[in-house]
Design a protein around this motif. Structure first.
Motif, mmCIF file in Angstrom:
data_model
loop_
_atom_site.group_PDB
_atom_site.id
_atom_site.type_symbol
_atom_site.label_atom_id
_atom_site.label_comp_id
_atom_site.label_asym_id
_atom_site.label_seq_id
_atom_site.Cartn_x
_atom_site.Cartn_y
_atom_site.Cartn_z
ATOM 1 N N THR A 1 0.802 -1.223 0.000
ATOM 2 C CA THR A 1 0.000 0.000 0.000
ATOM 3 C C THR A 1 0.835 1.273 0.000
ATOM 4 O OG1 THR A 1 -0.103 0.063 2.410
ATOM 5 C CG2 THR A 1 -1.851 -1.158 1.280
ATOM 6 N N GLY A 2 2.138 1.146 0.196
ATOM 7 C CA GLY A 2 3.003 2.323 0.251
ATOM 8 C C GLY A 2 3.432 2.704 1.656
ATOM 9 N N ASN A 3 2.801 2.145 2.666
ATOM 10 C CA ASN A 3 3.160 2.482 4.048
ATOM 11 C C ASN A 3 4.559 2.000 4.418
ATOM 12 O OD1 ASN A 3 0.719 3.787 4.643
ATOM 13 N ND2 ASN A 3 -0.263 1.856 5.180
ATOM 14 N N THR A 4 4.898 0.781 4.042
ATOM 15 C CA THR A 4 6.223 0.246 4.352
ATOM 16 C C THR A 4 7.296 1.023 3.604
ATOM 17 O OG1 THR A 4 5.280 -1.931 4.762
ATOM 18 C CG2 THR A 4 7.654 -1.827 4.378
ATOM 19 N N LYS A 5 7.036 1.380 2.364
ATOM 20 C CA LYS A 5 7.982 2.195 1.591
ATOM 21 C C LYS A 5 8.239 3.519 2.299
ATOM 22 C CE LYS A 5 8.723 4.526 -2.768
ATOM 23 N NZ LYS A 5 8.140 5.069 -3.971
ATOM 24 N N HIS A 6 7.190 4.169 2.718
ATOM 25 C CA HIS A 6 7.323 5.447 3.421
ATOM 26 C C HIS A 6 8.163 5.292 4.693
ATOM 27 C CE1 HIS A 6 6.244 9.392 4.935
ATOM 28 N NE2 HIS A 6 5.860 8.821 6.057
ATOM 29 N N CYS A 7 7.875 4.266 5.474
ATOM 30 C CA CYS A 7 8.593 4.042 6.736
ATOM 31 C C CYS A 7 10.077 3.749 6.508
ATOM 32 C CB CYS A 7 7.945 2.898 7.517
ATOM 33 S SG CYS A 7 6.316 3.306 8.153
ATOM 34 N N ILE A 8 10.403 2.881 5.553
ATOM 35 C CA ILE A 8 11.810 2.534 5.327
ATOM 36 C C ILE A 8 12.582 3.733 4.789
ATOM 37 C CG2 ILE A 8 11.534 1.566 3.007
ATOM 38 C CD1 ILE A 8 13.922 0.195 5.636
ATOM 39 N N GLU A 9 11.944 4.556 3.949
ATOM 40 C CA GLU A 9 12.622 5.748 3.440
ATOM 41 C C GLU A 9 12.967 6.709 4.576
ATOM 42 O OE1 GLU A 9 9.910 7.063 0.401
ATOM 43 O OE2 GLU A 9 10.931 5.881 -1.148
ATOM 44 N N LEU A 10 12.036 6.935 5.499
ATOM 45 C CA LEU A 10 12.314 7.801 6.649
ATOM 46 C C LEU A 10 13.401 7.207 7.545
ATOM 47 C CD1 LEU A 10 8.716 8.899 7.713
ATOM 48 C CD2 LEU A 10 10.451 10.276 6.546
ATOM 49 N N PHE A 11 13.303 5.924 7.811
ATOM 50 C CA PHE A 11 14.264 5.244 8.683
ATOM 51 C C PHE A 11 15.681 5.289 8.108
ATOM 52 C CE2 PHE A 11 16.400 1.334 10.135
ATOM 53 C CZ PHE A 11 16.343 1.538 11.509
ATOM 54 N N ILE A 12 15.814 4.954 6.844
ATOM 55 C CA ILE A 12 17.125 4.909 6.194
ATOM 56 C C ILE A 12 17.759 6.293 6.150
ATOM 57 C CG2 ILE A 12 18.252 4.545 3.946
ATOM 58 C CD1 ILE A 12 17.784 1.977 5.460
ATOM 59 N N LYS A 13 16.966 7.314 5.836
ATOM 60 C CA LYS A 13 17.508 8.675 5.752
ATOM 61 C C LYS A 13 17.997 9.169 7.111
ATOM 62 C CE LYS A 13 17.045 9.051 1.416
ATOM 63 N NZ LYS A 13 18.166 8.742 0.583
ATOM 64 N N GLU A 14 17.382 8.704 8.191
ATOM 65 C CA GLU A 14 17.859 9.057 9.534
ATOM 66 C C GLU A 14 19.208 8.415 9.834
ATOM 67 O OE1 GLU A 14 16.750 11.092 12.075
ATOM 68 O OE2 GLU A 14 15.381 11.860 10.559
ATOM 69 N N LEU A 15 19.431 7.227 9.315
ATOM 70 C CA LEU A 15 20.694 6.532 9.544
ATOM 71 C C LEU A 15 21.810 7.021 8.630
ATOM 72 C CD1 LEU A 15 19.429 2.854 9.932
ATOM 73 C CD2 LEU A 15 20.157 4.412 11.736
ATOM 74 N N ASP A 16 21.462 7.276 7.361
ATOM 75 C CA ASP A 16 22.468 7.668 6.370
ATOM 76 C C ASP A 16 21.776 8.464 5.263
ATOM 77 O OD1 ASP A 16 24.450 7.899 4.449
ATOM 78 O OD2 ASP A 16 24.842 5.753 4.307
ATOM 79 N N ALA A 17 22.047 9.750 5.200
ATOM 80 C CA ALA A 17 21.378 10.627 4.232
ATOM 81 C C ALA A 17 21.704 10.243 2.789
ATOM 82 C CB ALA A 17 21.756 12.079 4.490
ATOM 83 N N ALA A 18 22.819 9.580 2.560
ATOM 84 C CA ALA A 18 23.215 9.202 1.202
ATOM 85 C C ALA A 18 22.678 7.831 0.790
ATOM 86 C CB ALA A 18 24.734 9.208 1.090
ATOM 87 N N ALA A 19 22.036 7.128 1.692
ATOM 88 C CA ALA A 19 21.540 5.774 1.403
ATOM 89 C C ALA A 19 20.340 5.826 0.474
ATOM 90 C CB ALA A 19 21.158 5.079 2.699
#
Length: 75
Positions: free
Chosen positions: A9-27
């Motif tokens: 539905t797009g919810n998991t995509k949204h969550c992983i994008e936010l999570f990854i950017k918090e860990l590494d902005a270049a990821a």
């Protein structure tokens, strides 16, 4: 770092994008359905896998991807 996800539905995509950017902005994040996902896995040294929970279990498409990627990802 690479975020790999399956999102119906797009919810998991949204969550992983936010999570990854918090860990590494270049990821970057990529869907397990993307044709270049195995190439991206080979280039990465750190991978985060995200998927929705179906009836307290992972979706069959994710389980199949893990098994198939394990046999095809070898150089």
């Amino acid at each position: 770092m690479l975020g790999i996800y399956f999102s119906g539905t797009g919810n998991t995509k949204h969550c992983i994008e936010l999570f990854i950017k918090e860990l590494d902005a270049a990821a970057k994040c990529i869907s397990i359905e993307d044709a270049s996902v195995l190439d991206e896995i080979r280039k990465s040294d750190f991978i985060v896998l995200a998927y929705p929970i179906y009836f307290s279990n992972l979706p069959k498409i994710v389980r199949d991807f893990i098994f198939q990627a394990g046999t095809r990802a070898k150089p």
